[in-house]
Design a protein around this motif. Sequence first.
Motif, PDB file in Angstrom:
ATOM      1  N   VAL A 151       0.889  -1.102   0.080  1.00 43.73           N
ATOM      2  CA  VAL A 151       0.028   0.154  -0.109  1.00 43.73           C
ATOM      3  C   VAL A 151       0.640   1.257   0.040  1.00 43.73           C
ATOM      4  CG1 VAL A 151      -0.485   0.275   2.495  1.00 43.73           C
ATOM      5  CG2 VAL A 151      -1.999   1.124   0.995  1.00 43.73           C
ATOM      6  N   ARG A 152       2.065   0.953   0.477  1.00 42.96           N
ATOM      7  CA  ARG A 152       3.138   2.266   0.658  1.00 42.96           C
ATOM      8  C   ARG A 152       3.399   2.622  -0.818  1.00 42.96           C
ATOM      9  NH1 ARG A 152       8.786   3.208   1.298  1.00 42.96           N
ATOM     10  NH2 ARG A 152       9.274   5.178   2.009  1.00 42.96           N
ATOM     11  N   ALA A 153       3.652   1.429  -1.638  1.00 40.97           N
ATOM     12  CA  ALA A 153       4.209   1.647  -2.853  1.00 40.97           C
ATOM     13  C   ALA A 153       3.072   2.235  -3.932  1.00 40.97           C
ATOM     14  CB  ALA A 153       4.613   0.193  -3.373  1.00 40.97           C
ATOM     15  N   VAL A 154       1.968   1.927  -3.765  1.00 45.16           N
ATOM     16  CA  VAL A 154       0.895   2.362  -4.649  1.00 45.16           C
ATOM     17  C   VAL A 154       0.606   4.102  -4.148  1.00 45.16           C
ATOM     18  CG1 VAL A 154      -1.177   1.614  -3.175  1.00 45.16           C
ATOM     19  CG2 VAL A 154      -1.455   1.920  -5.855  1.00 45.16           C
ATOM     20  N   THR A 155       0.715   4.107  -3.131  1.00 47.71           N
ATOM     21  CA  THR A 155       0.337   5.476  -2.681  1.00 47.71           C
ATOM     22  C   THR A 155       1.687   6.647  -2.895  1.00 47.71           C
ATOM     23  OG1 THR A 155       1.172   5.334  -0.536  1.00 47.71           O
ATOM     24  CG2 THR A 155      -1.387   5.215  -0.682  1.00 47.71           C
ATOM     25  N   SER A 156       2.674   6.088  -2.889  1.00 43.52           N
ATOM     26  CA  SER A 156       3.820   6.779  -3.642  1.00 43.52           C
ATOM     27  C   SER A 156       3.837   6.964  -4.987  1.00 43.52           C
ATOM     28  CB  SER A 156       5.066   5.830  -3.182  1.00 43.52           C
ATOM     29  OG  SER A 156       5.539   5.840  -1.738  1.00 43.52           O
ATOM     30  N   ALA A 157       3.350   5.933  -5.839  1.00 47.08           N
ATOM     31  CA  ALA A 157       3.102   6.098  -7.170  1.00 47.08           C
ATOM     32  C   ALA A 157       2.163   7.021  -7.345  1.00 47.08           C
ATOM     33  CB  ALA A 157       2.667   4.653  -7.712  1.00 47.08           C
ATOM     34  N   LEU A 158       1.086   7.136  -6.627  1.00 51.56           N
ATOM     35  CA  LEU A 158       0.050   8.208  -7.065  1.00 51.56           C
ATOM     36  C   LEU A 158       0.584   9.585  -6.411  1.00 51.56           C
ATOM     37  CD1 LEU A 158      -2.902   6.374  -5.368  1.00 51.56           C
ATOM     38  CD2 LEU A 158      -2.745   6.988  -7.806  1.00 51.56           C
ATOM     39  N   HIS A 159       1.383   9.739  -5.557  1.00 45.94           N
ATOM     40  CA  HIS A 159       2.194  11.045  -5.234  1.00 45.94           C
ATOM     41  C   HIS A 159       2.921  11.301  -6.376  1.00 45.94           C
ATOM     42  CE1 HIS A 159       1.231  12.216  -1.223  1.00 45.94           C
ATOM     43  NE2 HIS A 159       1.274  11.107  -0.805  1.00 45.94           N
ATOM     44  N   ARG A 160       3.770  10.440  -7.047  1.00 51.14           N
ATOM     45  CA  ARG A 160       4.506  10.993  -8.014  1.00 51.14           C
ATOM     46  C   ARG A 160       3.629  11.273  -9.357  1.00 51.14           C
ATOM     47  NH1 ARG A 160       7.289   6.389  -6.300  1.00 51.14           N
ATOM     48  NH2 ARG A 160       6.373   4.882  -7.940  1.00 51.14           N
ATOM     49  N   LYS A 161       2.761  10.654  -9.448  1.00 51.24           N
ATOM     50  CA  LYS A 161       1.646  11.082 -10.743  1.00 51.24           C
ATOM     51  C   LYS A 161       0.948  12.286 -10.594  1.00 51.24           C
ATOM     52  CE  LYS A 161      -2.093   8.994 -13.643  1.00 51.24           C
ATOM     53  NZ  LYS A 161      -2.614   8.062 -13.967  1.00 51.24           N
ATOM     54  N   GLY A 169       1.417  14.605  -7.970  1.00 54.18           N
ATOM     55  CA  GLY A 169       2.237  15.625  -7.118  1.00 54.18           C
ATOM     56  C   GLY A 169       1.240  16.039  -5.895  1.00 54.18           C
ATOM     57  N   HIS A 170       1.126  17.472  -5.785  1.00 55.47           N
ATOM     58  CA  HIS A 170       0.308  18.204  -4.569  1.00 55.47           C
ATOM     59  C   HIS A 170      -0.970  18.026  -4.839  1.00 55.47           C
ATOM     60  CE1 HIS A 170       0.509  21.239  -7.556  1.00 55.47           C
ATOM     61  NE2 HIS A 170      -0.583  21.945  -7.035  1.00 55.47           N
ATOM     62  N   ARG A 171      -1.684  17.580  -5.891  1.00 55.90           N
ATOM     63  CA  ARG A 171      -2.835  17.441  -6.038  1.00 55.90           C
ATOM     64  C   ARG A 171      -3.490  16.039  -5.563  1.00 55.90           C
ATOM     65  NH1 ARG A 171      -0.976  19.097 -10.806  1.00 55.90           N
ATOM     66  NH2 ARG A 171      -1.677  16.805 -11.834  1.00 55.90           N
ATOM     67  N   ARG A 192      -7.621  14.250  -4.951  1.00 62.08           N
ATOM     68  CA  ARG A 192      -8.179  12.965  -5.340  1.00 62.08           C
ATOM     69  C   ARG A 192      -8.461  11.807  -4.609  1.00 62.08           C
ATOM     70  NH1 ARG A 192      -8.358  12.412 -10.832  1.00 62.08           N
ATOM     71  NH2 ARG A 192      -8.024  10.359 -10.774  1.00 62.08           N
ATOM     72  N   TYR A 193      -7.664  11.638  -3.478  1.00 63.06           N
ATOM     73  CA  TYR A 193      -7.740  10.575  -2.709  1.00 63.06           C
ATOM     74  C   TYR A 193      -7.500  11.087  -1.181  1.00 63.06           C
ATOM     75  CZ  TYR A 193      -6.978   7.559  -6.981  1.00 63.06           C
ATOM     76  OH  TYR A 193      -6.949   7.043  -8.209  1.00 63.06           O
TER      77      TYR A 193
END
Length: 449
Positions: free
Chosen positions: A55-65, A67-69, A73-74
Amino acid sequence: MDDSGEAPWLSQAATGQTAVFDQAECVDGYVVLRWTTSQGGVGLAHSLHDGNGSVRAVTSALHRKHGHRVADRYACVVLAQSAPQTAHPSVPQLVARDIVGEQGDGDQANQYDTTWQRLAAVLGHRPPYWFAALRDRDAITAWRPGAPPAVVPACHVTNPVAALAELAAEEPDGSPAARLCRHLARQIRSRDHAAVTRHISELHQNAAAGGDGAHLVLGAVPTELRREEDRELPEMVRRAGWLAITERRDHLAYRAADVAQRWGAGRDWHTGASATARPTVCPTAHEWAQRLVADDRIQAPTVLEKELLESFSDRRTEVLLQDPVTGVPALYRLGRPGTVYTYALQRLPTHAPLAALILSDTACWIRTEDGMLWFAPEQEGRAVGWGCSGTGCHTLAQLVDRLLDDICAPAMEQQALQPPRGLLDLLRDTPRAGSTTYTRARLIAARTG
Protein backbone atom coordinates in the motif's frame (compact mmCIF):
# COMPACT_ATOMS: atom_id res chain seq x y z
CA MET A 1 -2.90 0.89 12.96
CA ASP A 2 -0.97 4.15 13.04
CA ASP A 3 0.08 5.67 16.38
CA SER A 4 -0.70 9.31 15.61
CA GLY A 5 -3.57 9.37 18.11
CA GLU A 6 -6.17 10.07 15.42
CA ALA A 7 -8.70 7.54 14.17
CA PRO A 8 -8.11 6.26 10.63
CA TRP A 9 -9.99 8.04 7.86
CA LEU A 10 -12.12 5.01 6.95
CA SER A 11 -13.47 4.68 10.48
CA GLN A 12 -14.58 8.33 10.44
CA ALA A 13 -15.97 8.45 6.90
CA ALA A 14 -19.72 8.82 6.60
CA THR A 15 -21.71 5.67 5.86
CA GLY A 16 -25.19 5.11 4.50
CA GLN A 17 -24.53 7.22 1.40
CA THR A 18 -23.69 6.00 -2.07
CA ALA A 19 -20.28 7.09 -3.29
CA VAL A 20 -19.90 8.01 -6.94
CA PHE A 21 -17.60 5.75 -8.92
CA ASP A 22 -15.18 7.83 -10.96
CA GLN A 23 -12.66 5.80 -12.99
CA ALA A 24 -9.72 3.42 -12.90
CA GLU A 25 -6.13 4.51 -13.29
CA CYS A 26 -2.95 2.48 -13.70
CA VAL A 27 0.22 3.44 -11.82
CA ASP A 28 3.47 1.45 -11.57
CA GLY A 29 1.93 -2.00 -11.80
CA TYR A 30 -1.26 -1.26 -9.87
CA VAL A 31 -4.82 -0.61 -11.00
CA VAL A 32 -6.65 1.82 -8.71
CA LEU A 33 -10.45 2.13 -8.79
CA ARG A 34 -11.58 5.53 -7.47
CA TRP A 35 -14.81 6.65 -5.79
CA THR A 36 -15.80 10.17 -4.72
CA THR A 37 -17.48 10.60 -1.35
CA SER A 38 -18.62 13.71 0.46
CA GLN A 39 -15.44 13.56 2.54
CA GLY A 40 -12.90 12.79 -0.16
CA GLY A 41 -11.81 10.20 -2.68
CA VAL A 42 -11.31 6.51 -1.94
CA GLY A 43 -9.09 4.27 -4.04
CA LEU A 44 -9.21 0.45 -4.16
CA ALA A 45 -5.97 -0.93 -5.60
CA HIS A 46 -4.96 -4.33 -6.96
CA SER A 47 -1.37 -5.28 -7.76
CA LEU A 48 -0.61 -6.57 -11.25
CA HIS A 49 2.83 -7.92 -10.31
CA ASP A 50 2.12 -10.09 -7.26
CA GLY A 51 -0.77 -11.28 -5.13
CA ASN A 52 -0.27 -8.68 -2.44
CA GLY A 53 1.75 -5.62 -3.33
CA SER A 54 2.44 -2.72 -0.98
CA VAL A 55 0.00 0.00 0.00
CA ARG A 56 2.94 2.31 0.58
CA ALA A 57 4.19 1.61 -2.96
CA VAL A 58 0.86 2.41 -4.57
CA THR A 59 0.36 5.65 -2.60
CA SER A 60 3.92 6.70 -3.44
CA ALA A 61 3.15 6.05 -7.12
CA LEU A 62 0.02 8.21 -6.86
CA HIS A 63 2.09 10.98 -5.24
CA ARG A 64 4.54 10.88 -8.14
CA LYS A 65 1.75 10.98 -10.71
CA HIS A 66 -0.44 13.69 -9.17
CA GLY A 67 2.02 15.67 -7.06
CA HIS A 68 0.45 18.07 -4.58
CA ARG A 69 -2.99 17.39 -6.09
CA VAL A 70 -3.05 13.78 -4.88
CA ALA A 71 -4.92 14.69 -1.66
CA ASP A 72 -7.62 16.31 -3.80
CA ARG A 73 -8.19 12.96 -5.50
CA TYR A 74 -7.61 10.51 -2.64
CA ALA A 75 -8.25 10.80 1.05
CA CYS A 76 -7.52 7.11 1.53
CA VAL A 77 -6.21 4.23 -0.59
CA VAL A 78 -7.09 0.60 0.19
CA LEU A 79 -5.00 -2.27 -1.19
CA ALA A 80 -6.61 -5.68 -1.80
CA GLN A 81 -4.28 -8.52 -0.92
CA SER A 82 -4.39 -12.30 -1.10
CA ALA A 83 -6.24 -14.22 1.57
CA PRO A 84 -4.12 -15.09 4.65
CA GLN A 85 -3.18 -18.68 5.34
CA THR A 86 -4.42 -18.67 8.93
CA ALA A 87 -7.66 -17.41 10.45
CA HIS A 88 -9.92 -16.90 7.41
CA PRO A 89 -8.08 -18.42 4.44
CA SER A 90 -10.98 -17.71 2.07
CA VAL A 91 -11.30 -13.94 2.68
CA PRO A 92 -8.79 -11.56 1.04
CA GLN A 93 -7.21 -8.94 3.27
CA LEU A 94 -7.47 -5.18 3.00
CA VAL A 95 -4.74 -2.75 4.03
CA ALA A 96 -5.49 0.98 3.99
CA ARG A 97 -3.35 4.07 4.06
CA ASP A 98 -4.59 7.60 4.64
CA ILE A 99 -3.30 10.33 2.37
CA VAL A 100 -5.08 13.20 4.11
CA GLY A 101 -3.20 14.25 7.22
CA GLU A 102 -0.11 12.20 6.41
CA GLN A 103 2.48 12.41 9.16
CA GLY A 104 5.43 10.88 7.33
CA ASP A 105 6.57 8.42 4.76
CA GLY A 106 7.71 5.53 6.92
CA ASP A 107 6.75 1.98 6.07
CA GLN A 108 3.86 1.93 8.54
CA ALA A 109 2.88 5.61 8.54
CA ASN A 110 -0.92 5.98 8.37
CA GLN A 111 -1.28 2.30 7.45
CA TYR A 112 -3.86 0.00 9.01
CA ASP A 113 -5.97 -3.08 8.37
CA THR A 114 -9.62 -2.71 7.52
CA THR A 115 -12.54 -4.90 6.46
CA TRP A 116 -14.68 -5.33 3.36
CA GLN A 117 -17.72 -4.54 5.50
CA ARG A 118 -16.28 -1.17 6.49
CA LEU A 119 -15.25 -0.30 2.93
CA ALA A 120 -18.68 -1.32 1.61
CA ALA A 121 -20.36 0.91 4.20
CA VAL A 122 -18.32 3.91 3.01
CA LEU A 123 -18.94 3.23 -0.69
CA GLY A 124 -22.62 2.38 -0.32
CA HIS A 125 -22.22 -0.87 -2.26
CA ARG A 126 -20.02 -3.96 -2.21
CA PRO A 127 -16.54 -3.32 -3.69
CA PRO A 128 -15.01 -5.73 -6.19
CA TYR A 129 -12.12 -8.12 -5.68
CA TRP A 130 -9.94 -9.86 -8.25
CA PHE A 131 -8.07 -12.95 -7.18
CA ALA A 132 -4.41 -12.81 -8.20
CA ALA A 133 -5.01 -15.46 -10.87
CA LEU A 134 -7.73 -13.32 -12.46
CA ARG A 135 -6.15 -9.85 -12.52
CA ASP A 136 -6.58 -8.97 -16.14
CA ARG A 137 -5.71 -5.27 -16.54
CA ASP A 138 -8.42 -4.61 -19.14
CA ALA A 139 -11.09 -6.38 -17.09
CA ILE A 140 -10.27 -4.36 -13.98
CA THR A 141 -10.17 -1.00 -15.75
CA ALA A 142 -13.49 -1.78 -17.51
CA TRP A 143 -15.30 -2.59 -14.25
CA ARG A 144 -18.32 -0.50 -13.21
CA PRO A 145 -20.62 -0.88 -10.17
CA GLY A 146 -23.30 -3.48 -10.82
CA ALA A 147 -21.37 -5.16 -13.63
CA PRO A 148 -21.33 -8.98 -13.67
CA PRO A 149 -17.98 -10.67 -13.09
CA ALA A 150 -15.70 -10.63 -16.12
CA VAL A 151 -14.72 -14.03 -17.48
CA VAL A 152 -10.95 -14.28 -17.93
CA PRO A 153 -8.40 -17.12 -18.29
CA ALA A 154 -6.91 -18.09 -14.95
CA CYS A 155 -3.24 -17.10 -14.85
CA HIS A 156 -1.55 -15.86 -11.69
CA VAL A 157 0.11 -12.46 -12.04
CA THR A 158 3.45 -13.92 -10.93
CA ASN A 159 3.38 -16.55 -13.68
CA PRO A 160 2.38 -14.88 -16.95
CA VAL A 161 2.42 -17.50 -19.70
CA ALA A 162 2.49 -15.08 -22.66
CA ALA A 163 6.24 -15.56 -23.19
CA LEU A 164 5.81 -19.34 -23.30
CA ALA A 165 2.98 -19.08 -25.83
CA GLU A 166 4.94 -16.64 -28.00
CA LEU A 167 8.07 -18.76 -27.97
CA ALA A 168 6.07 -21.88 -28.89
CA ALA A 169 4.39 -19.97 -31.74
CA GLU A 170 7.69 -19.03 -33.39
CA GLU A 171 9.26 -22.49 -33.10
CA PRO A 172 8.93 -25.18 -35.80
CA ASP A 173 5.98 -27.50 -35.24
CA GLY A 174 6.90 -30.32 -32.91
CA SER A 175 10.26 -28.92 -31.81
CA PRO A 176 11.21 -29.80 -28.20
CA ALA A 177 11.17 -26.11 -27.26
CA ALA A 178 7.67 -25.63 -28.71
CA ARG A 179 6.31 -28.76 -27.05
CA LEU A 180 7.91 -27.81 -23.74
CA CYS A 181 6.58 -24.22 -23.69
CA ARG A 182 3.08 -25.25 -24.72
CA HIS A 183 3.01 -27.99 -22.09
CA LEU A 184 4.34 -25.71 -19.35
CA ALA A 185 1.83 -22.97 -20.21
CA ARG A 186 -1.01 -25.46 -19.99
CA GLN A 187 0.28 -26.80 -16.68
CA ILE A 188 0.39 -23.31 -15.21
CA ARG A 189 -3.09 -22.49 -16.50
CA SER A 190 -4.52 -25.74 -15.12
CA ARG A 191 -2.97 -25.23 -11.71
CA ASP A 192 -4.13 -21.62 -11.49
CA HIS A 193 -7.64 -22.57 -12.65
CA ALA A 194 -7.92 -25.26 -9.99
CA ALA A 195 -6.56 -22.98 -7.26
CA VAL A 196 -8.79 -19.96 -8.01
CA THR A 197 -11.86 -22.19 -8.40
CA ARG A 198 -11.20 -23.55 -4.92
CA HIS A 199 -10.65 -20.06 -3.49
CA ILE A 200 -13.91 -18.79 -4.97
CA SER A 201 -15.78 -21.74 -3.49
CA GLU A 202 -14.28 -21.04 -0.07
CA LEU A 203 -15.19 -17.36 -0.38
CA HIS A 204 -18.80 -18.25 -1.20
CA GLN A 205 -18.92 -20.50 1.87
CA ASN A 206 -17.62 -17.66 4.03
CA ALA A 207 -20.20 -15.27 2.57
CA ALA A 208 -23.04 -17.74 3.14
CA ALA A 209 -21.98 -18.02 6.78
CA GLY A 210 -22.15 -14.23 7.20
CA GLY A 211 -18.39 -13.63 7.12
CA ASP A 212 -16.60 -10.58 5.80
CA GLY A 213 -16.63 -12.17 2.34
CA ALA A 214 -20.34 -11.32 2.12
CA HIS A 215 -19.39 -7.65 1.69
CA LEU A 216 -17.49 -7.94 -1.60
CA VAL A 217 -18.29 -8.96 -5.16
CA LEU A 218 -16.10 -10.89 -7.55
CA GLY A 219 -14.56 -8.78 -10.27
CA ALA A 220 -13.85 -11.85 -12.40
CA VAL A 221 -14.34 -15.61 -12.61
CA PRO A 222 -12.16 -18.06 -14.57
CA THR A 223 -12.83 -19.10 -18.12
CA GLU A 224 -13.89 -22.74 -18.37
CA LEU A 225 -11.09 -25.09 -19.34
CA ARG A 226 -12.00 -26.65 -22.68
CA ARG A 227 -9.42 -29.39 -22.91
CA GLU A 228 -8.36 -32.54 -21.15
CA GLU A 229 -5.34 -32.61 -18.90
CA ASP A 230 -2.10 -33.08 -20.85
CA ARG A 231 -0.05 -36.19 -20.36
CA GLU A 232 3.32 -35.66 -18.74
CA LEU A 233 5.94 -34.61 -21.28
CA PRO A 234 8.84 -37.10 -21.55
CA GLU A 235 11.96 -36.02 -19.66
CA MET A 236 14.12 -36.16 -22.79
CA VAL A 237 11.80 -33.70 -24.55
CA ARG A 238 11.80 -31.36 -21.55
CA ARG A 239 15.58 -31.38 -21.27
CA ALA A 240 16.09 -30.93 -25.02
CA GLY A 241 13.66 -28.03 -25.00
CA TRP A 242 15.39 -26.21 -22.17
CA LEU A 243 18.81 -26.87 -23.67
CA ALA A 244 17.69 -25.09 -26.84
CA ILE A 245 16.10 -22.21 -24.91
CA THR A 246 18.98 -21.59 -22.49
CA GLU A 247 21.38 -21.23 -25.43
CA ARG A 248 19.29 -18.42 -26.96
CA ARG A 249 20.21 -14.74 -26.62
CA ASP A 250 16.84 -12.99 -27.05
CA HIS A 251 14.48 -11.39 -24.55
CA LEU A 252 11.67 -13.79 -25.35
CA ALA A 253 13.87 -16.66 -24.18
CA TYR A 254 14.81 -14.63 -21.08
CA ARG A 255 11.14 -14.20 -20.19
CA ALA A 256 10.35 -17.87 -20.80
CA ALA A 257 13.28 -18.89 -18.59
CA ASP A 258 12.13 -16.51 -15.86
CA VAL A 259 8.70 -18.15 -15.83
CA ALA A 260 10.36 -21.55 -15.66
CA GLN A 261 12.49 -20.61 -12.67
CA ARG A 262 9.50 -19.27 -10.72
CA TRP A 263 7.41 -22.29 -11.65
CA GLY A 264 10.15 -24.73 -10.65
CA ALA A 265 10.76 -26.09 -14.15
CA GLY A 266 14.46 -25.26 -13.83
CA ARG A 267 14.93 -28.80 -12.55
CA ASP A 268 14.92 -29.91 -16.19
CA TRP A 269 17.78 -27.60 -17.20
CA HIS A 270 21.08 -29.28 -17.93
CA THR A 271 22.71 -27.04 -15.30
CA GLY A 272 22.09 -27.42 -11.60
CA ALA A 273 23.36 -25.53 -8.57
CA SER A 274 25.88 -22.71 -8.80
CA ALA A 275 29.52 -23.67 -8.25
CA THR A 276 32.56 -21.71 -7.11
CA ALA A 277 36.25 -22.30 -7.80
CA ARG A 278 39.39 -20.42 -6.74
CA PRO A 279 42.16 -21.22 -9.24
CA THR A 280 44.83 -19.28 -7.31
CA VAL A 281 44.14 -21.31 -4.16
CA CYS A 282 43.17 -24.77 -5.41
CA PRO A 283 45.43 -26.70 -7.86
CA THR A 284 42.47 -28.71 -9.17
CA ALA A 285 40.48 -25.54 -9.81
CA HIS A 286 43.55 -24.10 -11.57
CA GLU A 287 43.73 -27.15 -13.83
CA TRP A 288 40.03 -26.83 -14.70
CA ALA A 289 40.26 -23.07 -15.29
CA GLN A 290 43.00 -23.55 -17.89
CA ARG A 291 40.45 -24.89 -20.36
CA LEU A 292 38.11 -21.87 -20.06
CA VAL A 293 37.96 -19.57 -23.08
CA ALA A 294 36.90 -15.94 -23.41
CA ASP A 295 33.30 -15.34 -24.40
CA ASP A 296 32.25 -12.86 -27.08
CA ARG A 297 30.93 -9.90 -25.07
CA ILE A 298 29.83 -8.15 -28.27
CA GLN A 299 26.84 -10.49 -28.44
CA ALA A 300 23.89 -10.35 -26.08
CA PRO A 301 24.26 -12.94 -23.30
CA THR A 302 22.64 -16.35 -23.53
CA VAL A 303 19.96 -17.22 -20.99
CA LEU A 304 22.56 -19.01 -18.85
CA GLU A 305 25.04 -16.14 -19.11
CA LYS A 306 22.36 -13.67 -18.12
CA GLU A 307 21.45 -15.79 -15.09
CA LEU A 308 25.11 -15.95 -14.09
CA LEU A 309 25.71 -12.22 -14.55
CA GLU A 310 22.61 -11.29 -12.57
CA SER A 311 23.54 -13.64 -9.73
CA PHE A 312 27.26 -12.90 -9.33
CA SER A 313 28.31 -9.82 -11.28
CA ASP A 314 29.57 -6.86 -9.26
CA ARG A 315 30.15 -4.85 -12.48
CA ARG A 316 33.79 -4.18 -11.63
CA THR A 317 36.74 -6.38 -12.59
CA GLU A 318 35.38 -9.55 -14.10
CA VAL A 319 35.66 -11.62 -17.28
CA LEU A 320 32.90 -13.72 -18.82
CA LEU A 321 34.30 -17.09 -19.92
CA GLN A 322 32.97 -20.40 -21.18
CA ASP A 323 33.84 -24.02 -20.55
CA PRO A 324 34.17 -25.45 -24.09
CA VAL A 325 33.71 -29.00 -22.80
CA THR A 326 30.30 -28.41 -21.20
CA GLY A 327 29.21 -25.19 -22.92
CA VAL A 328 28.46 -23.71 -19.48
CA PRO A 329 29.43 -20.05 -18.86
CA ALA A 330 31.83 -19.01 -16.11
CA LEU A 331 32.36 -15.59 -14.56
CA TYR A 332 35.92 -14.88 -13.41
CA ARG A 333 36.10 -12.13 -10.80
CA LEU A 334 39.62 -10.80 -10.57
CA GLY A 335 41.20 -10.18 -7.22
CA ARG A 336 43.08 -11.96 -4.47
CA PRO A 337 42.10 -14.70 -4.60
CA GLY A 338 40.45 -14.68 -7.99
CA THR A 339 37.11 -16.48 -7.99
CA VAL A 340 35.22 -18.24 -10.78
CA TYR A 341 31.45 -18.59 -10.59
CA THR A 342 29.72 -21.13 -12.79
CA TYR A 343 27.12 -23.91 -12.69
CA ALA A 344 27.47 -27.61 -11.98
CA LEU A 345 25.72 -29.96 -14.38
CA GLN A 346 22.84 -32.19 -13.37
CA ARG A 347 24.37 -35.08 -15.37
CA LEU A 348 27.92 -35.55 -16.65
CA PRO A 349 28.01 -35.73 -20.49
CA THR A 350 30.55 -38.53 -20.67
CA HIS A 351 30.74 -42.32 -20.77
CA ALA A 352 34.22 -42.49 -19.23
CA PRO A 353 34.00 -44.16 -15.78
CA LEU A 354 34.75 -42.33 -12.54
CA ALA A 355 38.47 -42.50 -11.82
CA ALA A 356 38.76 -40.30 -8.70
CA LEU A 357 36.89 -38.01 -6.35
CA ILE A 358 38.76 -34.81 -5.43
CA LEU A 359 37.66 -32.72 -2.46
CA SER A 360 39.52 -29.41 -2.52
CA ASP A 361 38.86 -25.89 -1.21
CA THR A 362 35.07 -25.50 -1.54
CA ALA A 363 34.44 -27.80 -4.53
CA CYS A 364 33.76 -31.49 -5.13
CA TRP A 365 35.42 -32.66 -8.35
CA ILE A 366 34.99 -35.82 -10.41
CA ARG A 367 37.89 -36.99 -12.58
CA THR A 368 36.95 -39.53 -15.23
CA GLU A 369 39.25 -42.14 -16.77
CA ASP A 370 39.81 -39.96 -19.83
CA GLY A 371 41.45 -37.38 -17.55
CA MET A 372 38.59 -34.88 -17.71
CA LEU A 373 37.60 -32.80 -14.66
CA TRP A 374 33.97 -32.07 -13.76
CA PHE A 375 32.16 -30.40 -10.91
CA ALA A 376 30.15 -33.08 -9.11
CA PRO A 377 26.53 -33.05 -10.36
CA GLU A 378 24.39 -31.03 -7.97
CA GLN A 379 20.77 -29.92 -7.84
CA GLU A 380 19.78 -26.53 -6.46
CA GLY A 381 18.90 -27.02 -2.79
CA ARG A 382 20.75 -30.37 -2.50
CA ALA A 383 24.31 -29.25 -1.75
CA VAL A 384 27.15 -31.73 -1.62
CA GLY A 385 29.83 -31.52 1.08
CA TRP A 386 32.27 -33.40 3.28
CA GLY A 387 34.00 -33.27 6.66
CA CYS A 388 30.80 -33.23 8.72
CA SER A 389 27.78 -35.37 9.51
CA GLY A 390 25.27 -33.09 7.80
CA THR A 391 23.08 -33.51 4.75
CA GLY A 392 25.81 -32.33 2.35
CA CYS A 393 28.03 -35.29 3.21
CA HIS A 394 25.03 -37.62 3.02
CA THR A 395 24.16 -36.28 -0.45
CA LEU A 396 27.73 -36.65 -1.72
CA ALA A 397 27.92 -40.25 -0.49
CA GLN A 398 24.68 -41.03 -2.33
CA LEU A 399 26.03 -39.41 -5.49
CA VAL A 400 29.39 -41.19 -5.43
CA ASP A 401 27.64 -44.51 -4.89
CA ARG A 402 25.64 -43.91 -8.08
CA LEU A 403 28.49 -42.51 -10.17
CA LEU A 404 30.68 -45.53 -9.46
CA ASP A 405 28.12 -47.63 -11.34
CA ASP A 406 26.83 -45.05 -13.84
CA ILE A 407 28.81 -41.91 -14.62
CA CYS A 408 25.71 -40.43 -16.29
CA ALA A 409 23.60 -40.74 -13.13
CA PRO A 410 21.70 -37.54 -12.26
CA ALA A 411 22.33 -35.23 -9.34
CA MET A 412 20.70 -36.40 -6.13
CA GLU A 413 17.05 -35.68 -5.45
CA GLN A 414 15.20 -35.45 -2.15
CA GLN A 415 13.93 -39.05 -2.14
CA ALA A 416 17.29 -40.76 -2.66
CA LEU A 417 18.07 -44.00 -0.84
CA GLN A 418 20.47 -44.23 2.08
CA PRO A 419 24.16 -44.34 0.98
CA PRO A 420 26.53 -47.16 1.95
CA ARG A 421 27.72 -46.65 5.49
CA GLY A 422 31.40 -47.04 4.57
CA LEU A 423 31.24 -44.25 1.96
CA LEU A 424 29.42 -41.97 4.36
CA ASP A 425 32.01 -42.55 7.11
CA LEU A 426 34.89 -41.96 4.68
CA LEU A 427 33.54 -38.61 3.50
CA ARG A 428 32.48 -37.52 6.98
CA ASP A 429 36.02 -38.03 8.29
CA THR A 430 37.69 -36.25 5.35
CA PRO A 431 39.46 -33.04 6.47
CA ARG A 432 37.81 -29.83 5.33
CA ALA A 433 41.16 -28.12 4.86
CA GLY A 434 43.55 -28.89 2.05
CA SER A 435 42.88 -31.27 -0.80
CA THR A 436 41.98 -34.96 -0.61
CA THR A 437 41.83 -37.39 -3.53
CA TYR A 438 40.10 -40.77 -3.37
CA THR A 439 40.79 -43.19 -6.19
CA ARG A 440 38.08 -45.38 -7.65
CA ALA A 441 39.58 -48.40 -5.87
CA ARG A 442 39.51 -46.59 -2.50
CA LEU A 443 35.87 -45.53 -2.98
CA ILE A 444 34.78 -49.05 -3.95
CA ALA A 445 36.62 -50.47 -0.93
CA ALA A 446 34.84 -48.04 1.36
CA ARG A 447 31.50 -48.86 -0.23
CA THR A 448 31.90 -52.60 0.16
CA GLY A 449 33.85 -52.62 3.42
